[in-house]
Write an enzyme that holds these catalytic residues in place. Structure first.
Site, mmCIF file in Angstrom:
data_model
loop_
_atom_site.group_PDB
_atom_site.id
_atom_site.type_symbol
_atom_site.label_atom_id
_atom_site.label_comp_id
_atom_site.label_asym_id
_atom_site.label_seq_id
_atom_site.Cartn_x
_atom_site.Cartn_y
_atom_site.Cartn_z
ATOM 1 N N GLY A 1 -11.656 17.128 51.853
ATOM 2 C CA GLY A 1 -13.081 16.782 51.820
ATOM 3 C C GLY A 1 -13.575 16.022 53.046
ATOM 4 O O GLY A 1 -14.781 15.987 53.318
ATOM 5 N N SER B 1 0.929 12.535 48.648
ATOM 6 C CA SER B 1 1.625 13.802 48.885
ATOM 7 C C SER B 1 3.130 13.542 48.922
ATOM 8 O O SER B 1 3.570 12.389 48.850
ATOM 9 C CB SER B 1 1.168 14.383 50.219
ATOM 10 O OG SER B 1 1.581 13.509 51.257
ATOM 11 N N HIS C 1 -10.018 20.080 47.942
ATOM 12 C CA HIS C 1 -9.119 19.433 48.906
ATOM 13 C C HIS C 1 -9.805 19.364 50.263
ATOM 14 O O HIS C 1 -10.752 20.098 50.525
ATOM 15 C CB HIS C 1 -7.814 20.242 49.037
ATOM 16 C CG HIS C 1 -6.847 19.982 47.935
ATOM 17 N ND1 HIS C 1 -5.771 19.157 48.071
ATOM 18 C CD2 HIS C 1 -6.818 20.428 46.652
ATOM 19 C CE1 HIS C 1 -5.108 19.104 46.935
ATOM 20 N NE2 HIS C 1 -5.719 19.869 46.047
ATOM 21 N N ASP D 1 0.159 14.555 44.796
ATOM 22 C CA ASP D 1 -0.590 15.542 45.573
ATOM 23 C C ASP D 1 0.368 16.513 46.289
ATOM 24 O O ASP D 1 1.439 16.108 46.748
ATOM 25 C CB ASP D 1 -1.418 14.749 46.600
ATOM 26 C CG ASP D 1 -2.555 15.535 47.197
ATOM 27 O OD1 ASP D 1 -2.955 16.562 46.601
ATOM 28 O OD2 ASP D 1 -3.060 15.119 48.260
ATOM 29 N N HIS D 2 -0.029 17.764 46.395
ATOM 30 C CA HIS D 2 0.728 18.791 47.142
ATOM 31 C C HIS D 2 2.238 18.729 46.916
ATOM 32 O O HIS D 2 3.009 18.394 47.816
ATOM 33 C CB HIS D 2 0.419 18.689 48.640
ATOM 34 C CG HIS D 2 -0.988 19.075 48.958
ATOM 35 N ND1 HIS D 2 -1.461 20.355 48.798
ATOM 36 C CD2 HIS D 2 -2.034 18.333 49.388
ATOM 37 C CE1 HIS D 2 -2.742 20.394 49.122
ATOM 38 N NE2 HIS D 2 -3.122 19.183 49.468
#
Ligand SMILES: [Zn+2]
Length: 309
Positions: free
Chosen positions: A227, A59, A225, A91-92
């Site tokens: 998980g 991220s 997402h 990510d993100h």
């Protein structure tokens, strides 16, 4: 399949090829977040152990700590040495600037995340970002996100997000309007874990029917997402319904923290970093391998997940 055989099949050496292949096999690509070398080593060791493809993710915060170009260089080096399909995701990513930075650094995919904005603004900002990163690298895969599943892969006191699930219609509109390759919907998933989930007393449950409807409405790859802490059977059904990528972060962080604490406590006089950190790599590797095997339909023993089973 040996690593050599895996490499000889060129289709699995691109992220798109790997996702397409795994979908036909009824499997999902495991996405594991990294923030330090211990986590990177654990994920790569798991890929080597299981001979399964892995998606290394970071991220904005994780990338800032690691260094965007440094992480890309390290993963590229490990991928070449291991001869395994290892992919890297930004990510993100919440800005055009950071998305372009990751694309320029050589990431295989960018998770474009303007999901905190109203739907129309999310569409506009996502579309603009997708066009920019594909201008840098046409082969890069762009993910877009809709819905609110909370922020922070951490241990939470209360349920995160607004629990409002994505609808197939908004998913279809979003995919068509933005040109994304991968969609991350809200389907009962949530970032982070509740304490009860860390203790193994509660599990996340997913809306499997909703996943199948969104898959049919969009026809693109789907990411799950948040998980960590999800019921194993729900993972299997979610993959069957059309989930292609599953993100696991908090479970790794919990294993990292617990194992580091135990390792430090074992010998107060130990100061050699690699002796302290080696068991931490091993603990995280076990969590990653357990999840990977599950995502590929292989039998997993409950104790393999350790304290986060
Ligand atoms: Zn996420």
């Amino acid at each position: 399949m040996t690593a050599d055989q895996t490499l000889k099949n060129t289709s699995i050496n691109t992220l798109r090829g790997a996702l397409t292949r795994l979908e036909t096999e009824g499997a999902a690509l495991g996405h594991f977040n990294v923030a330090d070398l211990v986590l990177v080593k654990a994920v790569i060791a798991s890929a080597a152990e299981t001979k399964l493809p892995v998606f290394v993710g970071a991220s904005e915060g994780e990338r800032e700590f690691f260094g965007v170009r440094q992480l890309a260089a390290l993963v590229k080096s490990l991928r070449q040495e291991a001869s395994l399909p290892i992919f890297l995701n930004a990510d993100h990513t919440h800005s055009l600037e950071k998305a372009m930075e990751a694309a320029n650094a050589g990431f295989d995919a960018v998770g474009v995340d303007f999901s905190a904005l109203p739907f129309e603004q999310n569409v506009v900002r996502t579309r603009e970002t997708v066009q920019a990163i594909k201008g840098i690298n046409p082969a890069i895969l762009a993910e877009g996100e809709i819905g609110n599943i909370g922020t922070g892969s951490e241990i939470h006191e209360t349920v995160q997000g607004d629990r409002k699930l994505s609808t197939p219609e908004e998913a279809r509109q979003f995919v068509q309007a933005t040109g994304i390759d991968i969609l991350a919907p809200a389907v009962g998933n949530m970032h982070g874990m509740l304490k009860s989930m860390v203790q193994g007393k509660a599990k996340k449950h997913l809306d499997i029917e909703r996943i199948a409807q969104i898959k049919q409405a969009t026809g693109v790859f789907l990411t799950l997402h948040g998980g960590s802490g999800t019921d194993d059977e729900h993972f299997r059904k979610a993959i069957g319904a059309g989930i292609n990528i599953i993100h696991i972060n908090t479970e790794l962080r919990v294993a990292w923290r617990q194992s580091l604490g135990e390792s430090l406590a074992r010998d107060a006089d130990e100061v050699v970093p690699y002796k302290i950190l080696r068991p931490v790599v091993d603990s995280v590797r076990q969590v990653v391998s357990s999840r990977l095997r599950l995502f590929h339909g292989q039998a997993v023993s409950p104790e393999a997940v350790g304290s986060v089973a």
